[in-house]
Design an enzyme around this catalytic site. Sequence first.
Site, PDB file in Angstrom:
ATOM      1  N   THR A 120      -6.946   2.975  -8.715  1.00 14.18           N
ATOM      2  CA  THR A 120      -7.172   4.380  -8.868  1.00 14.18           C
ATOM      3  C   THR A 120      -6.651   4.709 -10.446  1.00 14.18           C
ATOM      4  O   THR A 120      -5.826   4.233 -11.037  1.00 14.18           O
ATOM      5  CB  THR A 120      -6.237   5.204  -7.866  1.00 14.18           C
ATOM      6  OG1 THR A 120      -6.782   4.976  -6.701  1.00 14.18           O
ATOM      7  CG2 THR A 120      -6.087   6.666  -8.198  1.00 14.18           C
ATOM      8  N   GLY A 170      -7.328   8.251   1.740  1.00 13.81           N
ATOM      9  CA  GLY A 170      -6.241   7.373   1.286  1.00 13.81           C
ATOM     10  C   GLY A 170      -5.166   8.575   0.854  1.00 13.81           C
ATOM     11  O   GLY A 170      -5.320   9.816   1.112  1.00 13.81           O
ATOM     12  N   ASP A 171      -4.238   8.185  -0.081  1.00 16.37           N
ATOM     13  CA  ASP A 171      -3.015   9.017  -0.518  1.00 16.37           C
ATOM     14  C   ASP A 171      -3.559  10.010  -1.391  1.00 16.37           C
ATOM     15  O   ASP A 171      -2.889  11.069  -1.775  1.00 16.37           O
ATOM     16  CB  ASP A 171      -1.853   8.219  -0.895  1.00 16.37           C
ATOM     17  CG  ASP A 171      -2.275   7.302  -2.102  1.00 16.37           C
ATOM     18  OD1 ASP A 171      -3.406   6.614  -2.026  1.00 16.37           O
ATOM     19  OD2 ASP A 171      -1.466   7.160  -3.074  1.00 16.37           O
ATOM     20  N   GLY A 224      -2.794   2.938  -0.433  1.00 16.98           N
ATOM     21  CA  GLY A 224      -2.640   4.389   0.057  1.00 16.98           C
ATOM     22  C   GLY A 224      -2.132   4.645   1.591  1.00 16.98           C
ATOM     23  O   GLY A 224      -1.578   5.638   1.944  1.00 16.98           O
TER      24      GLY A 224
END
Length: 324
Positions: free
Chosen positions: A184, A214-215, A238
Amino acid sequence: MQPIDRRTFVKAVAGTAALAAREAVTATTASPGAVFLSTWIQGKAANARAAETLKSGGSLLDAVEKGINTAEDDPNITTVGYGGLPNAEGEVELDAAIMDGARHRAGAVASLRQIKNPISVARLVLEKTRHTTLAGEGAFRFALQMGFRPQQLLTPESLKKWLDWKADPKRQTFWLNPADNHDTIGMVGTDGQGHVVAGCSTSGLAWKIPGRVGDSPLVGCGVYADDNVGAASATGDGDLMTNYCTSISIVHAMARGASPQEACVELLRHIVKTDPANRTAQVGVIALNTRGEIGAACIAKNFQLKYALWREGEGRFLESITLF
Ligand code: SD4
């Protein structure tokens, strides 16, 4: 540990907030100028664009958004935006969030398809709506309303990678063990005048189960920014990190007096303490405070975080410290 009554607790928190606010003011006078900190190699171009945007009169939010756009637009980066690796069904689903430390507000999109710049859609969620997060079909329709054009996000290369994965009878799936393919872009920035912004954008874990969030688009997990303290962002697994509210945990540790580096390490230690199996977890974090001090750390050598730093007109590419 001594129990603490509610009134004492509230007083202590108020004291911390006041201290943090004072620190922010001090930071304004002792300004080191703008600082940008971004994850992975794509952070270099992102920081350069961010700095350029700020210099030419854009806001810090513009800077972080435009910086992150460089990674989203690059077809060779297979973890973000156009060219990002798809989910298990071959669809690219993008997550992004941006948070403004001045307003204490964020905009985010999750599982967004066919739009290559989710960070810009997230920015418009922040600017044009009272919502914080839009997901899936609704996020897509919002993007169309905002004038974004849908496009195929698979490149010939990412399509081939997905076909190869699909054809492999021994392929890893997220029903069993995580496959390992993700990087990311997370960015934190300050204008050197006590204002901070955090942003991140990702195609998430390659071959994820469709609809998986995801996070990265979750406020407090992938990003957090507070002008009283600083900002943080995260990269890595994540599914694991969401359970630790990574970015807000780091910012709150800074509010309690930790330096950005100490705050990053404190959180990572906590992750390992709660489950020793996390000694090899893929977790990388970056943080900066309103004085422009920075921190970066990862848990394990098998996921060595590299990050780009832009400060005083100069870009550098560095390795974070590793816990184990
Ligand atoms: C996710 N945290 O979707 C992202 C992936 C990532 O470095 O950051 N990879 O789980």
